[in-house]
Design an enzyme around this catalytic site. Structure first.
Site, PDB file in Angstrom:
ATOM      1  CG  ASP A  59      11.591   3.727   6.126  1.00 30.88           C
ATOM      2  OD1 ASP A  59      11.327   3.292   6.784  1.00 30.88           O
ATOM      3  OD2 ASP A  59      11.070   4.363   4.931  1.00 30.88           O
TER       4      ASP A  59
ATOM      5  CB  ALA B 264      12.060   2.233   0.628  1.00 29.02           C
TER       6      ALA B 264
ATOM      7  N   PRO C 187       0.755  -1.062  -0.239  1.00 30.99           N
ATOM      8  CG  PRO C 187      -0.864  -1.426   1.473  1.00 30.99           C
ATOM      9  CD  PRO C 187       0.704  -2.324   1.043  1.00 30.99           C
TER      10      PRO C 187
ATOM     11  N   GLY D 241       7.207   1.312   3.692  1.00 33.20           N
ATOM     12  CA  GLY D 241       8.321   1.427   2.613  1.00 33.20           C
ATOM     13  C   GLY D 241       7.975   1.126   1.185  1.00 33.20           C
ATOM     14  CB  SER D 242       4.967   1.635  -0.572  1.00 30.88           C
ATOM     15  OG  SER D 242       4.880   2.385  -2.023  1.00 30.88           O
TER      16      SER D 242
HETATM   17  C1  MEV Z   1       9.567   6.542   8.308  1.00 33.95           C
HETATM   18  O1  MEV Z   1       9.249   5.179   7.501  1.00 33.95           O
HETATM   19  C2  MEV Z   1      10.104   6.132   9.675  1.00 33.95           C
HETATM   20  C3  MEV Z   1      10.379   7.466  10.398  1.00 33.95           C
HETATM   21  O2  MEV Z   1      11.388   7.779  11.711  1.00 33.95           O
HETATM   22  C4  MEV Z   1      10.867   8.240   9.061  1.00 33.95           C
HETATM   23  C5  MEV Z   1      12.722   7.983   8.761  1.00 33.95           C
HETATM   24  O3  MEV Z   1      13.167   7.224   9.533  1.00 33.95           O
HETATM   25  O4  MEV Z   1      13.475   8.824   8.284  1.00 33.95           O
HETATM   26  C6  MEV Z   1       9.151   8.167  10.707  1.00 33.95           C
END
Ligand code: MEV
Length: 334
Positions: free
Chosen positions: A173, A131, A122, A128-129
């Site tokens: 990510d 990445a 999603p 992580g879509s």
């Molecule tokens: C995003 O998946 C996680 C956050 O901690 C941002 C990051 O780590 O870059 C909110």
């Protein structure tokens, strides 16, 4: 590889099709605080994935991108197709392909290929879509042009693409998605694999609310700048929870992991990144017998996680859907 060998490889590759995939991810502990160099824990979700396929393109046509799941601007079915060099320079798909071509093709030429992207992850829900799509592209382009790209080579390229998504990514990510392994992550310290002492059964539930990581991370940054002492204190508390969670996961103590997830969720509520939908789902999971539950990722929407005993998973998943979850995924981490 020298340039002549590259050209031979490039000509051969333009006749072949190459496919690569990458998983989704969830953050188990430490989101947001990880941007401020506290530790965090993330795991791959192999039940969803992004896929990139490199196939021969029109002679002299250069690189075309087909985002097969996205609507075409003119409403045509079959996805959004465009020429790489017509895309905005900050288009993440263009950036992924260009970074990979620079890294693996070396000769500066634009090959005639079609890069097709599909994904079951999603979008904009903290899984992580972005990445995963970038990882699949980099891996596929590398393989297509005769290389065998490894996670330590892929992850830094995907990090560059992550910057386009949200400016100041911690790097967690791209690391968890490129390595496809559970990670204990501290910004700037590289990959540390986390060993999982007893399988973790996760129900991942989608609020159905789209959320922009860039906006939430930016909002936390503004509040941190205005009241640094308070936010540094909160990040310290989140980091301490992540360290305790690391030990609990390693020694295989799901009950302790669940309690720490509850604590982490409370801290994220105080941080101002949860939402009524997320809090409702967290409470519903706990009432249905989850060992612990928390929001996951940037927040203000996206997904939450419930840690369950395997046989409670269907009950918890149905309670979550009853409480408004748009969908649920069951994932086992070991
Ligand atoms: C995003 O998946 C996680 C956050 O901690 C941002 C990051 O780590 O870059 C909110």
């Amino acid at each position: 590889m020298d340039t002549r060998a590259d050209q031979t490889q490039s000509r051969r590759s333009e006749c072949e099709t190459t496919v690569a995939t990458a998983p989704g991810k969830v953050i188990l502990f430490g989101e947001h605080a990880v941007v401020y160099s506290r530790p965090a824990i993330a795991v791959p979700v192999m039940d969803v994935s992004a896929r990139a396929t490199i196939s021969p393109g029109e002679l002299g046509g250069g690189v075309h991108i087909l985002a097969a799941d996205l609507p075409a601007p003119d409403g045509n079915p079959g996805g959004h197709r465009y020429r790489l060099r017509d895309a905005a320079s900050d288009d993440p798909l263009r950036a992924s392909v260009e970074l990979a071509l620079d890294a693996f093709l070396h000769n500066g030429s634009e090959p005639d290929v079609l890069v097709t992207i599909t994904s079951t992850i999603p979008i904009a829900r903290g899984m992580g879509s972005g990445a995963a799509v970038a990882t699949a592209i980099v891996r596929a382009v590398g393989r297509h042009f005769g290389h065998d790209p490894q996670p330590e080579g892929i992850s830094p390229l995907v990090y560059e693409v992550e910057k386009l998504h949200h400016g100041t990514p911690s790097g967690i990510d791209n690391t968890v998605v490129a390595y496809a392994q559970p990670v204990f992550f501290v910004r700037g310290e590289g990959m540390k694999r986390l060993s999982v002492g007893a399988r973790l059964n996760l129900v991942v539930a989608d609020t159905g609310v789209v959320s922009s990581t860039r906006e939430v991370v930016g909002d936390v940054r503004r509040r941190w700048s205005a009241d640094t002492e308070r936010y540094e204190g909160l990040f310290d508390e989140i980091g301490a929870v992540a360290r305790l969670a690391k030990s609990a996961i390693e020694r295989g103590d799901p009950k302790a992991v669940g309690r720490l997830m509850d604590e982490n969720h409370e801290l994220l509520m105080t941080l101002g990144v949860s939402s009524p939908e997320l809090d409702t789902l967290v409470k519903a999971a706990e009432r249905a017998g989850a060992l612990g539950a928390k929001m996951s990722g940037a927040g203000w929407g996206g997904n939450m996680l419930a840690l369950v005993e395997a046989d409670r998973a269907p009950t918890v998943a149905s309670a979550l859907r009853g409480a408004g979850a748009a969908s649920t995924i069951f994932s086992q981490i070991s």
